[in-house]
Design a protein around this motif. Structure first.
Motif, short mmCIF file in Angstrom:
data_model
loop_
_atom_site.label_atom_id
_atom_site.label_comp_id
_atom_site.label_asym_id
_atom_site.label_seq_id
_atom_site.Cartn_x
_atom_site.Cartn_y
_atom_site.Cartn_z
N LYS A 51 -16.06 25.49 -9.28
CA LYS A 51 -16.12 24.06 -8.96
C LYS A 51 -15.08 23.25 -9.73
O LYS A 51 -15.01 22.03 -9.59
CB LYS A 51 -17.51 23.51 -9.28
N GLY A 52 -14.28 23.92 -10.55
CA GLY A 52 -13.27 23.22 -11.32
C GLY A 52 -13.81 22.58 -12.58
O GLY A 52 -13.22 21.63 -13.09
N GLU A 53 -14.92 23.10 -13.09
CA GLU A 53 -15.50 22.60 -14.34
C GLU A 53 -15.24 23.61 -15.45
O GLU A 53 -15.26 24.83 -15.21
CB GLU A 53 -17.02 22.42 -14.19
N ALA A 54 -15.01 23.11 -16.63
CA ALA A 54 -14.82 23.97 -17.79
C ALA A 54 -15.97 23.77 -18.77
O ALA A 54 -16.42 22.64 -18.98
CB ALA A 54 -13.50 23.65 -18.49
N LEU A 55 -16.43 24.85 -19.35
CA LEU A 55 -17.45 24.79 -20.38
C LEU A 55 -16.85 25.31 -21.68
O LEU A 55 -16.40 26.45 -21.75
CB LEU A 55 -18.67 25.62 -19.99
N LEU A 56 -16.84 24.47 -22.69
CA LEU A 56 -16.34 24.84 -24.01
C LEU A 56 -17.53 25.06 -24.93
O LEU A 56 -18.39 24.18 -25.08
CB LEU A 56 -15.47 23.73 -24.59
N SER A 77 0.07 0.26 -13.24
CA SER A 77 -0.96 -0.05 -12.25
C SER A 77 -2.24 0.73 -12.42
O SER A 77 -3.26 0.39 -11.82
CB SER A 77 -0.41 0.19 -10.84
N ARG A 78 -2.22 1.78 -13.24
CA ARG A 78 -3.43 2.59 -13.46
C ARG A 78 -3.30 3.35 -14.76
O ARG A 78 -2.24 3.39 -15.38
CB ARG A 78 -3.66 3.56 -12.30
N GLN A 79 -4.41 3.97 -15.18
CA GLN A 79 -4.39 4.75 -16.40
C GLN A 79 -3.95 6.18 -16.11
O GLN A 79 -4.02 6.66 -14.97
CB GLN A 79 -5.77 4.75 -17.05
N GLN A 80 -3.50 6.85 -17.17
CA GLN A 80 -3.15 8.26 -17.07
C GLN A 80 -4.40 9.08 -16.77
O GLN A 80 -5.53 8.67 -17.06
CB GLN A 80 -2.51 8.72 -18.38
N LEU A 81 -4.21 10.25 -16.17
CA LEU A 81 -5.33 11.13 -15.85
C LEU A 81 -6.01 11.62 -17.12
O LEU A 81 -5.36 11.86 -18.14
CB LEU A 81 -4.84 12.32 -15.04
N ALA A 82 -7.32 11.79 -17.05
CA ALA A 82 -8.09 12.26 -18.20
C ALA A 82 -9.35 12.97 -17.72
O ALA A 82 -9.89 12.67 -16.65
CB ALA A 82 -8.47 11.10 -19.12
N PHE A 83 -9.80 13.93 -18.52
CA PHE A 83 -11.06 14.60 -18.22
C PHE A 83 -12.25 13.67 -18.41
O PHE A 83 -12.20 12.73 -19.21
CB PHE A 83 -11.28 15.80 -19.16
N LYS A 84 -13.30 13.97 -17.72
CA LYS A 84 -14.62 13.47 -18.09
C LYS A 84 -15.26 14.54 -18.96
O LYS A 84 -15.21 15.73 -18.63
CB LYS A 84 -15.46 13.19 -16.84
N TRP A 114 -14.34 18.11 -16.74
CA TRP A 114 -13.95 18.18 -15.33
C TRP A 114 -13.15 16.93 -14.96
O TRP A 114 -13.04 15.97 -15.71
CB TRP A 114 -15.18 18.30 -14.44
N GLY A 115 -12.57 16.96 -13.76
CA GLY A 115 -12.05 15.74 -13.17
C GLY A 115 -10.60 15.41 -13.41
O GLY A 115 -10.19 14.28 -13.12
N ALA A 116 -9.77 16.34 -13.91
CA ALA A 116 -8.36 16.01 -14.13
C ALA A 116 -7.50 17.25 -14.01
O ALA A 116 -7.91 18.36 -14.39
CB ALA A 116 -8.16 15.35 -15.49
N LEU A 117 -6.30 17.06 -13.50
CA LEU A 117 -5.31 18.13 -13.34
C LEU A 117 -3.92 17.53 -13.47
O LEU A 117 -3.62 16.52 -12.84
CB LEU A 117 -5.48 18.80 -11.97
N ASN A 118 -3.09 18.13 -14.31
CA ASN A 118 -1.71 17.68 -14.47
C ASN A 118 -1.61 16.26 -15.02
O ASN A 118 -2.40 15.86 -15.86
CB ASN A 118 -0.94 17.83 -13.15
#
Length: 291
Positions: free
Chosen positions: A36-41, A66-73, A55-59
């Motif tokens: 599902k594209g989730e990581a567990l640490l 106009s927007r913020q940089q990509l970041a994980f949740k 989860w929730g970010a790639l590259n």
């Protein structure tokens, strides 16, 4: 100049910026990724066992106002904040052995079923400048998570001499052939947006002592991603001239952190300096000048 980033260690999912700080002084680290594209640490820190769902970010995206940089949740309750269950207990990893590019400060990584890469890196970002003795809070090893496809960020550095005597480092930070930079920062160089990046330079076997010591950190320049730094005396601090230098920078978005390492330029060489001055001019950045 030190960028202070605080991890929110709450029970609910949280957003953060940068190539992402997860925790500090972690041990017994394990990374799993599901379909599902989730990581567990899973790791130990601060005397406790931790389970963090990401989860929730790639590259990364190019700098924009106009927007913020990509970041994980990040969910520091192992999935309870997202699913209201002990999700970490039933997490099923489908991530294979890491076969991506070599990374500096690599801890562990894997290749997801969709072909993307996940990795954890750890390094001492918070060390004080000019080889000053570090406090316990400054010696922490930051655990940082990345998720990417394609090329890594590119940190390019060359050396020459400032004022014909001091070692001088200059270069660029790019991603997907575009400059990496921020739009706002404090007078001391701390980014005030999610795009700014500091280059953290260490010097080897200098007047500060044997081994690697932090020399300084400085921002890439707005619009160009260019930077330049002279290893001359700063106030009461002597020149941190070393036999080698290395520089580490957080990747934009959730791309990996990258490092450069190279030898000091040696004794002043006029012919080599002329060539370097031409390279600096070709960078097209008004804040960086040759001799």
């Amino acid at each position: 100049m030190v960028v202070v980033v605080v991890a929110v260690l709450g029970a609910l999912a949280s957003n953060a910026s940068a190539s992402q700080l997860v925790d500090r002084n972690a041990t017994a680290i394990k990374l799993e990724v599901n379909a599902k594209g989730e990581a567990l640490l899973t790791y130990k820190a601060h005397g406790k066992q931790k389970h963090v769902l990401a989860w929730g970010a790639l590259n990364a995206i190019a700098p924009t106002k106009s927007r913020q940089q990509l970041a994980f949740k990040l969910d520091y309750a192992g999935g309870w904040g997202k699913y209201h269950t002990d999700y970490w207990k039933t997490f099923k990893s489908s991530c294979g052995a890491y076969d991506g590019p070599k990374l500096a400060w690599f801890v562990t990584g894997c290749t997801a079923s969709d072909g993307s890469f996940w990795a954890l890196q750890a390094w001492q970002r918070m060390l004080p400048n000019y080889g000053v003795a570090a406090s316990p809070t400054q010696t922490v090893w930051e655990l940082r998570l990345s998720h990417w496809t394609g090329e890594l960020p590119v940190l390019t550095i060359d050396t020459d001499w400032a004022w014909h005597q001091w070692d001088h480092l200059f270069g660029t930070l790019t991603y997907n052939s575009r400059p990496v930079y921020g739009f706002k920062a404090t007078p001391g160089g701390n980014p005030l947006d999610t795009f700014g990046r500091n280059i953290y330079v260490d010097t080897y076997n200098s007047v500060y002592g044997t081994g690697w010591k932090r020399e300084n950190s400085f921002l890439t320049h707005t619009n160009t991603g260019v930077f330049c730094y002279s290893v001359n005396p700063h106030g009461s601090h002597p020149s941190g001239k070393g036999t080698q230098y290395r520089a580490t920078v957080e990747g934009p978005g959730v791309t990996p952190d990258v490092m450069w390492q190279g030898a000091a330029p040696g004794a002043y060489d006029k012919a080599a300096d002329v060539l370097a001055n031409d390279e600096i001019a070709q960078l097209g950045d008004g804040q960086c000048h040759g001799n």
